[in-house]
Motif scaffolding. Structure first.
Motif, PDB file in Angstrom:
ATOM      1  N   GLY A 101       0.802  -1.216   0.000  1.00 44.55           N
ATOM      2  CA  GLY A 101       0.000   0.000   0.000  1.00 44.55           C
ATOM      3  C   GLY A 101       0.830   1.259   0.000  1.00 44.55           C
ATOM      4  O   GLY A 101       2.068   1.211   0.087  1.00 44.55           O
ATOM      5  N   PRO A 102       0.153   2.405  -0.059  1.00 47.13           N
ATOM      6  CA  PRO A 102       0.856   3.679  -0.241  1.00 47.13           C
ATOM      7  C   PRO A 102       1.735   4.090   0.936  1.00 47.13           C
ATOM      8  O   PRO A 102       2.655   4.870   0.753  1.00 47.13           O
ATOM      9  N   LEU A 103       1.496   3.583   2.133  1.00 49.00           N
ATOM     10  CA  LEU A 103       2.299   4.001   3.290  1.00 49.00           C
ATOM     11  C   LEU A 103       3.483   3.075   3.537  1.00 49.00           C
ATOM     12  O   LEU A 103       4.177   3.194   4.551  1.00 49.00           O
ATOM     13  N   ALA A 104       3.713   2.121   2.631  1.00 53.01           N
ATOM     14  CA  ALA A 104       4.929   1.313   2.657  1.00 53.01           C
ATOM     15  C   ALA A 104       5.114   0.528   3.947  1.00 53.01           C
ATOM     16  O   ALA A 104       6.228   0.207   4.327  1.00 53.01           O
ATOM     17  N   GLY A 105       4.019   0.238   4.621  1.00 50.02           N
ATOM     18  CA  GLY A 105       4.117  -0.601   5.805  1.00 50.02           C
ATOM     19  C   GLY A 105       4.177   0.148   7.113  1.00 50.02           C
ATOM     20  O   GLY A 105       4.191  -0.476   8.176  1.00 50.02           O
ATOM     21  N   GLN A 106       4.201   1.473   7.066  1.00 49.85           N
ATOM     22  CA  GLN A 106       4.180   2.220   8.333  1.00 49.85           C
ATOM     23  C   GLN A 106       2.883   1.962   9.080  1.00 49.85           C
ATOM     24  O   GLN A 106       2.865   1.916  10.313  1.00 49.85           O
ATOM     25  N   ASP A 107       1.782   1.818   8.340  1.00 49.95           N
ATOM     26  CA  ASP A 107       0.505   1.497   8.972  1.00 49.95           C
ATOM     27  C   ASP A 107       0.547   0.098   9.591  1.00 49.95           C
ATOM     28  O   ASP A 107       0.143  -0.101  10.740  1.00 49.95           O
ATOM     29  N   ALA A 108       1.071  -0.856   8.834  1.00 53.89           N
ATOM     30  CA  ALA A 108       1.129  -2.227   9.335  1.00 53.89           C
ATOM     31  C   ALA A 108       2.052  -2.334  10.547  1.00 53.89           C
ATOM     32  O   ALA A 108       1.767  -3.068  11.502  1.00 53.89           O
ATOM     33  N   LEU A 109       3.167  -1.600  10.523  1.00 51.77           N
ATOM     34  CA  LEU A 109       4.093  -1.643  11.652  1.00 51.77           C
ATOM     35  C   LEU A 109       3.394  -1.172  12.934  1.00 51.77           C
ATOM     36  O   LEU A 109       3.409  -1.867  13.964  1.00 51.77           O
ATOM     37  N   LEU A 110       2.742  -0.012  12.859  1.00 52.59           N
ATOM     38  CA  LEU A 110       2.102   0.513  14.068  1.00 52.59           C
ATOM     39  C   LEU A 110       0.919  -0.351  14.491  1.00 52.59           C
ATOM     40  O   LEU A 110       0.685  -0.551  15.687  1.00 52.59           O
ATOM     41  N   SER A 111       0.171  -0.872  13.518  1.00 54.82           N
ATOM     42  CA  SER A 111      -0.977  -1.731  13.853  1.00 54.82           C
ATOM     43  C   SER A 111      -0.539  -3.036  14.494  1.00 54.82           C
ATOM     44  O   SER A 111      -1.312  -3.675  15.208  1.00 54.82           O
ATOM     45  N   THR A 112       0.685  -3.446  14.231  1.00 58.01           N
ATOM     46  CA  THR A 112       1.179  -4.718  14.753  1.00 58.01           C
ATOM     47  C   THR A 112       1.901  -4.539  16.082  1.00 58.01           C
ATOM     48  O   THR A 112       1.729  -5.339  17.006  1.00 58.01           O
ATOM     49  N   VAL A 113       2.711  -3.504  16.189  1.00 57.86           N
ATOM     50  CA  VAL A 113       3.607  -3.409  17.346  1.00 57.86           C
ATOM     51  C   VAL A 113       2.972  -2.705  18.551  1.00 57.86           C
ATOM     52  O   VAL A 113       3.324  -2.999  19.693  1.00 57.86           O
ATOM     53  N   GLN A 114       2.044  -1.777  18.297  1.00 54.11           N
ATOM     54  CA  GLN A 114       1.565  -0.929  19.398  1.00 54.11           C
ATOM     55  C   GLN A 114       0.462  -1.608  20.217  1.00 54.11           C
ATOM     56  O   GLN A 114      -0.518  -0.971  20.603  1.00 54.11           O
ATOM     57  N   MET A 115       0.637  -2.876  20.528  1.00 57.31           N
ATOM     58  CA  MET A 115      -0.374  -3.650  21.244  1.00 57.31           C
ATOM     59  C   MET A 115      -0.496  -3.195  22.702  1.00 57.31           C
ATOM     60  O   MET A 115       0.492  -2.873  23.352  1.00 57.31           O
ATOM     61  N   PRO A 116      -1.716  -3.195  23.218  1.00 56.37           N
ATOM     62  CA  PRO A 116      -1.928  -2.789  24.612  1.00 56.37           C
ATOM     63  C   PRO A 116      -1.465  -3.875  25.583  1.00 56.37           C
ATOM     64  O   PRO A 116      -1.312  -5.044  25.199  1.00 56.37           O
ATOM     65  N   PRO A 117      -1.261  -3.510  26.848  1.00 59.15           N
ATOM     66  CA  PRO A 117      -0.739  -4.454  27.842  1.00 59.15           C
ATOM     67  C   PRO A 117      -1.587  -5.727  27.959  1.00 59.15           C
ATOM     68  O   PRO A 117      -2.815  -5.657  28.021  1.00 59.15           O
TER      69      PRO A 117
END
Lengths: 164, 164, 164, 164, 164, 164, 164, 164
Positions: H99-115
């Motif tokens: 996609g157009p954001l080159a994975g920045q969206d996927a990175l944040l959606s994957t890593v920023q998990m809540p406790p």
């Protein structure tokens, strides 16, 4: 934290939030719906801590009479997407501006949904607009609500002009 | 570039795009609506080059029988916001991924709307989801469309399982 | 919040802001113009809450004697772009650093204008520079203002040297 | 790469670019000015490779009859800011979208100027709008140019409507 | 704000800052150099408010005996680049984290220099490291300074181990 | 990929790269140093795949006669920082623009070093400037190199003026 | 700051942090492991100030009986990567949200590791999840820990439902 | 697209991807595991198109003998998080750079998990490292695998040295 805007009316809008800490932001949605006379309910449902309950909520939403679901979550905000996968209703996502990235993570996690499962995303912390969007949708079949929305629009306009 | 999905039916969804160069992306919205049997119309209307026509379109949309407006634009994408200021209908914004910032500008210009004028924003280039979101809204009052949406969901599911 | 810098002179610069909450930032523009002796007026006009009034302001600006319009707005900042679509005057946009994204949304919404409708964008919260830019434009036809600008430049220089 | 739009007229707009590789983008500025009948000159002047020449150009610009300077540069784009520090004329900055960051560096380096030295920034690669902005400024004192600008606006409008 | 670390020694490092408001951050550079026994001087020199003085400083730096220049600035931070264009000395840039973008603008404006005019960039607000980098450069020809640097390194190591 | 710019001279600059795929970018550093007559050596040393060799290289660099180390790496670019922790020499970091983030990761991983261990960071892919920076450092003690650098600067200037 | 969760048990998880200022965040990891009954030790080890000690720690970790290493660091966070290069154990990286970029630098420096040396990255400041991830790994071979994890999961679920 | 690395062995690692278009990237995970002799299975399971199947897969994973799950997804990448909510196993997330954001969206959606629900995130498109991380986890209880990992590490080292 379970409120129904009008006790005698069954809710048309379900407002979910991923964590009790989102309540301050998300109360803007219920307050706005209350002002517009749209019955709603507010629950905490987490995509990761209570996934079954979130799914069950989404699955039964339509038959329980809900028309729109608003889901607010922060960080890797999966709640709106998970709900949208389990309901045919329109789902509105509110990215919560929590944590060090100020909601940039929640915005992308909410809006960048793949084809087939849309989430109607509003601004970071935009719970008030989530309510207005829900009301616009409901007003398609509710002329009185349409009139109240028109009135609210006129009031916003007047405030700007007079506050000038 | 003015098409109506079914000639004998008046459109329920108006699809606007800010520039003819957005047509390839935005045709995914009309194609999806066509597949779902939702009559729609497609027009080029620019917030900056044809502001009067954009406003006139938004102002008359409801009385012309439209239920939802989809607006796609790139760069400083003001189209969806301007339209939302002039119609009480739900407005869906599609940020177009044009230009050097790949749609990050269009995403923020579309989604970060101030309180009172919501734009239901979908993913960058997410015109297909704009159509699905419009269909979810229309399906609240159209059981047949709801069934077709359910069918489309089942097909997506089957494809993944079979393609497995 | 409607002030004219010099009562007996008709304003040359119109300063618009999208919300009363932008007043603290935008007052730097009027203060600077006042110091430079450039008559200006300040109004709240919202692209989304008072679109007609914003457009009417832009449409009539030139014939009312205005030479430059400064428009400040936050979030999905459409005000400067909408104004620029309705006036032939140079329009200066001030992205306001409000909300969780600290003005990155307003910057992109203001500066990334498509061809044909330019907005002269200054820094986030750069209302003071919007005034200096307006003054540079007006000084093309006003030798006294040019002299006052030169003086202000010399003062900035002196302050740095002396403050050294 | 030194052109004057009309040989018998002295230029009113000076177009600088930081590197010959910016010529393709920046030619959109000179082409647009040529179409609008605004005499301009185009030069390569680098803030870092030819700082003295850049400063000398800025310093003498007004007395040589220039009214507006357009400066395009990429990466850490200092050219517009350096020029603005040495001329009282309005300076328009064009961030060039070169290099791995696609112009995000040039945008911030151009627009985030400190108080006192404004750069009127347009979109990344927005050389055409730099020309339109220069023309809007010049049209304040040139009714014929104002008419040509109005005509160009009408043509943009017509193209959208007809292309519809 | 003009200090020389050791009165009887002529400075080897010149520390410039674009604004007096950068003094708190930049004093970490002079403090660190003082601790290392490296004579330095500190001045406010702005690329935009005192361009001539900045250039003059850069031009005469080598013949005045300076070996390294440290330049700190915020926003569209042009100071280090302008200085690097006028001196053959190594120039170290400190992006100051001022303003709404927290130094992202200053970082890109400082580090993304085009070929031929390098700026040795350290972290946002990294004035202390600018001093250590200057000291590493000077230590190439100063064995005593090298020893003091080695000592400082050992102390940092010991603190971590003991603080454990 | 182990070259020494002049066979009879021992290298003054060590150029490391984290991966053979960085060779095209990093060869600009060795080419520029060769042109300036600065002897250098080029090696592949990875912070993660050959950590011991990287550390050994850094540890022995000064006694082997090196004066400056240039380290280029992409992604989570740790090489320059690791080297800087093991050598007292000035270390120049070149963030390589590899991978989906176009070097934004490498830039931050290289430049945001904590106090005590500076890395002199140049632009993304700025290997040529790394060489110029190394040459500026070496020229502090080498008048002939200083003269060659001055000549190169004059040539850059002439090219811009003539290419004008 | 050297604690072992249970005095009579040798630690299974080693928790490193790059600076004492990371202790508040990183204590969430040790607290969570303590609650889960997983013995751990906590040390300050810096990739840049105590590189030898960091490497020695990593090198000897497995033979000392450690199963997982958690490494938290801010800014150009190299610690987890350096440790991962010297141990065959799974390494979990916690990007610390320190400094002006709020941990975006630490996130990219930690997660964007090149092939062969993985770092299991959790959220910015996500030390608690680092502990849960370590516990999930250890629970593969420890049924009692698996039961305690299941219990903790049930408690999180119950809290959401009851807090509803 | 359902493969088991060794037919006679039941898989220890489950590799999920959200879409068949992720197969090219994700095959690096299965290839690496195959090389290391770790039996794995590969399936397409979407968090949004096949949520029930994704959940069922996660729920039954441990009892089916899986030890680690790798989940790769792009855009608003919810797959790894959803899976982690339904399994006690360690879950490794691979953000796909689509996609157009080159994975920045996927990175944040994957890593920023809540406790409470950790996802061990690797680099954008880092499927190979996901495999190495899974192998490190499995090697805690498999000395032969540990030896093969050590061998692979030595080979990487040798390649760099020889390729030098």
């Amino acid at each position: 934290m379970n409120s129904t805007s009008k006790e005698n009316e069954s809710p048309l809008v379900g407002i979910l939030m991923g964590s009790p800490s989102d309540a301050e932001i998300m109360s803007r949605a219920s307050n706005t719906l209350n002002q517009l006379g749209v019955p709603c309910e507010v629950l905490v449902r987490s995509a990761h801590r209570t996934p079954d309950e979130s799914i069950e909520y989404a699955r039964s939403a339509r038959e329980r009479g809900l028309k729109v679901i608003i889901a607010g979550a922060g960080l890797a905000a999966h709640l709106a997407g998970v709900v949208a996968a389990y309901t045919p209703l329109p789902v509105i996502g509110v990215p919560i501006g929590a944590g060090p990235l100020a909601g940039q993570d929640a915005l992308l996690s909410t809006v960048q949904m793949p084809p087939g499962t849309p989430v109607a995303t509003v601004a970071i912390n935009g719970a008030q607009n989530a309510a207005y969007l829900a009301a616009r949708i409901l007003a398609l079949a509710d002329a009185e609500l349409a009139a109240r929305l028109e009135q609210a629009r006129e009031e916003r306009r007047r405030k700007v002009i007079e506050g000038d």
